[in-house]
Motif scaffolding. Structure first.
Motif, short mmCIF file in Angstrom:
data_model
loop_
_atom_site.label_atom_id
_atom_site.label_comp_id
_atom_site.label_asym_id
_atom_site.label_seq_id
_atom_site.Cartn_x
_atom_site.Cartn_y
_atom_site.Cartn_z
N GLY A 102 7.11 12.12 -1.76
CA GLY A 102 7.36 10.97 -2.62
C GLY A 102 8.10 9.87 -1.89
N ASN A 103 7.80 8.64 -2.27
CA ASN A 103 8.54 7.49 -1.71
C ASN A 103 8.32 6.25 -2.57
OD1 ASN A 103 5.77 7.69 -0.28
ND2 ASN A 103 6.36 5.59 0.12
N PHE A 104 9.23 5.32 -2.43
CA PHE A 104 9.04 4.05 -3.13
C PHE A 104 8.05 3.21 -2.34
CE2 PHE A 104 13.17 5.42 -4.70
CZ PHE A 104 12.99 5.22 -6.06
N ILE A 105 7.23 2.50 -3.07
CA ILE A 105 6.20 1.70 -2.40
C ILE A 105 6.15 0.32 -3.07
CG2 ILE A 105 4.49 2.89 -3.84
CD1 ILE A 105 2.36 2.18 -1.84
N ASN A 106 6.04 -0.69 -2.25
CA ASN A 106 5.94 -2.05 -2.77
C ASN A 106 4.71 -2.15 -3.68
OD1 ASN A 106 5.33 -4.98 -2.85
ND2 ASN A 106 7.11 -5.05 -1.49
N VAL A 107 4.87 -2.77 -4.83
CA VAL A 107 3.76 -2.84 -5.79
C VAL A 107 2.51 -3.48 -5.19
CG1 VAL A 107 5.03 -2.75 -7.96
CG2 VAL A 107 4.76 -4.93 -6.81
N LYS A 108 2.72 -4.36 -4.21
CA LYS A 108 1.56 -5.04 -3.58
C LYS A 108 0.65 -4.06 -2.85
CE LYS A 108 4.16 -9.27 -2.82
NZ LYS A 108 5.18 -9.68 -1.83
N LYS A 109 1.22 -2.92 -2.42
CA LYS A 109 0.41 -1.96 -1.67
C LYS A 109 -0.21 -0.89 -2.58
CE LYS A 109 3.40 -2.02 2.42
NZ LYS A 109 4.34 -1.12 3.12
N THR A 110 0.20 -0.91 -3.82
CA THR A 110 -0.21 0.16 -4.73
C THR A 110 -1.72 0.25 -4.92
OG1 THR A 110 1.90 -0.01 -5.87
CG2 THR A 110 0.14 1.13 -7.03
N ALA A 111 -2.33 -0.89 -5.20
CA ALA A 111 -3.78 -0.88 -5.48
C ALA A 111 -4.57 -0.38 -4.28
CB ALA A 111 -4.24 -2.28 -5.87
N TYR A 112 -4.17 -0.83 -3.07
CA TYR A 112 -4.86 -0.42 -1.85
C TYR A 112 -4.79 1.09 -1.66
CZ TYR A 112 -5.57 0.41 3.12
OH TYR A 112 -6.00 0.91 4.32
N TYR A 167 4.74 5.74 -10.39
CA TYR A 167 5.64 5.52 -11.51
C TYR A 167 6.27 4.15 -11.38
CZ TYR A 167 5.43 10.65 -11.74
OH TYR A 167 5.02 11.95 -11.82
N GLU A 168 6.33 3.43 -12.49
CA GLU A 168 6.98 2.12 -12.44
C GLU A 168 8.48 2.30 -12.31
OE1 GLU A 168 6.01 -0.79 -15.47
OE2 GLU A 168 3.97 0.02 -15.51
N TYR A 169 9.07 1.56 -11.37
CA TYR A 169 10.53 1.68 -11.22
C TYR A 169 11.22 0.34 -11.40
CZ TYR A 169 15.07 3.15 -9.67
OH TYR A 169 16.41 3.42 -9.61
N LYS A 170 11.06 -0.54 -10.44
CA LYS A 170 11.60 -1.89 -10.57
C LYS A 170 10.46 -2.86 -10.30
CE LYS A 170 16.47 -1.41 -9.40
NZ LYS A 170 17.56 -1.90 -8.55
N THR A 171 10.66 -4.09 -10.64
CA THR A 171 9.61 -5.09 -10.50
C THR A 171 8.82 -4.97 -9.21
OG1 THR A 171 11.54 -6.44 -11.01
CG2 THR A 171 9.36 -7.43 -11.41
N GLU A 172 9.53 -4.86 -8.10
CA GLU A 172 8.85 -4.88 -6.80
C GLU A 172 8.34 -3.53 -6.34
OE1 GLU A 172 8.71 -7.60 -4.30
OE2 GLU A 172 8.84 -8.69 -6.19
N PHE A 173 8.86 -2.47 -6.93
CA PHE A 173 8.56 -1.15 -6.38
C PHE A 173 8.07 -0.13 -7.40
CE2 PHE A 173 11.17 -2.98 -3.14
CZ PHE A 173 10.63 -2.47 -1.97
N ASN A 174 7.11 0.65 -6.96
CA ASN A 174 6.71 1.84 -7.71
C ASN A 174 7.18 3.06 -6.94
OD1 ASN A 174 5.29 0.47 -9.73
ND2 ASN A 174 3.43 0.41 -8.51
N PHE A 175 7.27 4.17 -7.63
CA PHE A 175 7.52 5.42 -6.92
C PHE A 175 6.19 6.15 -6.83
CE2 PHE A 175 8.70 9.81 -6.23
CZ PHE A 175 9.67 9.68 -5.26
N PHE A 176 5.81 6.48 -5.59
CA PHE A 176 4.53 7.12 -5.32
C PHE A 176 4.77 8.60 -5.05
CE2 PHE A 176 1.62 8.23 -1.63
CZ PHE A 176 0.51 8.53 -2.42
#
Lengths: 185, 126
Positions: A102-112, A167-176
């Motif tokens: 698991g790690n936090f990931i910038n939302v911009k990279k999520t879709a990719y 998982y949604e965490y903060k505006t900029e980051f999801n937890f993957f």
């Protein structure tokens, strides 16, 4: 509802016999230590050598993927999480070994990332092999040494679909969270 | 040409390249985070070797584990050997795998299908 890390981590570590559970900064030394610990433990609990090899292989790829790709968290992110924060849990279940990363990931990279995993999960064993060989033969290594083959290799070696959640965490980051299952022979 | 000898570690393999004997050996584990650094001297050595190779080159690859970062570098090693083979030199690649390690056998077959040099798949039985 926002992601609750402690709940996530506790749930993981209470499910099955924990072989390794780590949360914190992902470093090269930490990876070495984790690999040694898991290898010694798998030897100790009489896991079939074939399964042990697969677990080790998947764990190497998973940890090195984390090491190469984990996002730097902003200064004001959350004091609870170290700057290159990651999670790795290996547990023994009745019929399989489960590896969760698991790690936090910038939302911009999520879709990719989601598309990439969905694509891998849609392929048959033979198609995975063909895609692996194609990338192996045609794509250059990045300067970090990554080859874009880690997820594919984990899918191939495990013989199972890659299970994941964002998982949604903060505006900029999801937890993957990524989970790989290796069945006993 | 000087031999290239590198002692193995927990993350990198033992290397024994010997031009006068025409022997190319890589054995052990290859799981460094960044494999380019480790493999560059190997590929450079083979580049030099390819200019005047031994009449017969024997390649022994015996890996217990390798990561995907290494997999591309190992392909680079094989491509150098393929060039030697294409120049009408004898090159034999022996790909060793431990008993029942189907993943390692399959990995060898992946390379065999990309590289146009004959492979011998050799199972190591305890």
């Amino acid at each position: 509802m926002l992601f609750n890390f402690d709940e996530y981590y506790n749930k993981l570590t209470e499910d099955g016999e924990v072989i390794l559970a780590y949360q914190g900064t992902i470093t090269a030394d930490g990876i070495n230590g984790a690999l040694e610990a898991v290898e010694a433990k798998l030897d100790g609990i009489g896991i079939d050598p074939k399964v042990k090899k697969k677990v080790y292989n998947v764990l190497v790829e998973g940890l090195q993927n984390l090491y190469h790709h984990v996002d730097e968290l902003p200064q004001d992110f959350d004091p609870k999480f170290a700057h290159k924060f990651g999670v790795v849990v290996v547990r023994k279940k009745e019929d399989s070994i489960k590896i969760t990363l698991g790690n936090f990931i910038n939302v911009k990279k999520t879709a990719y990332l989601k598309d990439k995993i969905d694509k891998i999960n849609s392929l048959s064993e033979d198609e995975l092999k063909d895609m692996y060989k194609f990338i192996l033969n045609h794509q250059k290594l990045s300067t970090k040494g990554g080859g874009g083959l880690g997820l594919l290799d984990m899918a191939r070696k495990s013989g199972n679909k890659l299970e994941y959640s964002f998982y949604e965490y903060k505006t900029e980051f999801n937890f993957f969270s990524l989970e790989i299952t290796i069945n006993y022979v | 040409m000087e031999p290239l000898i590198i002692e193995g570690t927990a993350k990198t393999p033992t290397v024994n390249f010997n031009a006068s004997e025409g022997l190319i050996e890589i054995k052990g584990r290859s799981i460094p985070e960044n494999s380019i650094e480790f493999y560059k001297p190997l590929v450079d050595w083979l580049e030099e070797y390819s200019k005047s190779p031994a009449p017969h080159t024997t390649v022994n690859i015996q890996l217990e584990y390798f990561n995907t970062s290494s997999s591309k570098c190992i392909l680079d090693v094989f491509k150098k050997l393929e060039a030697i083979y294409k120049n009408k030199n004898d090159v034999k690649i022996n790909w060793y795998y431990e008993e029942d390690d189907e993943d390692m056998l399959e990995a060898g077959e992946d390379y065999e299908s990309i590289i146009r040099v004959p492979f011998n798949m050799i199972e190591i039985v305890d």
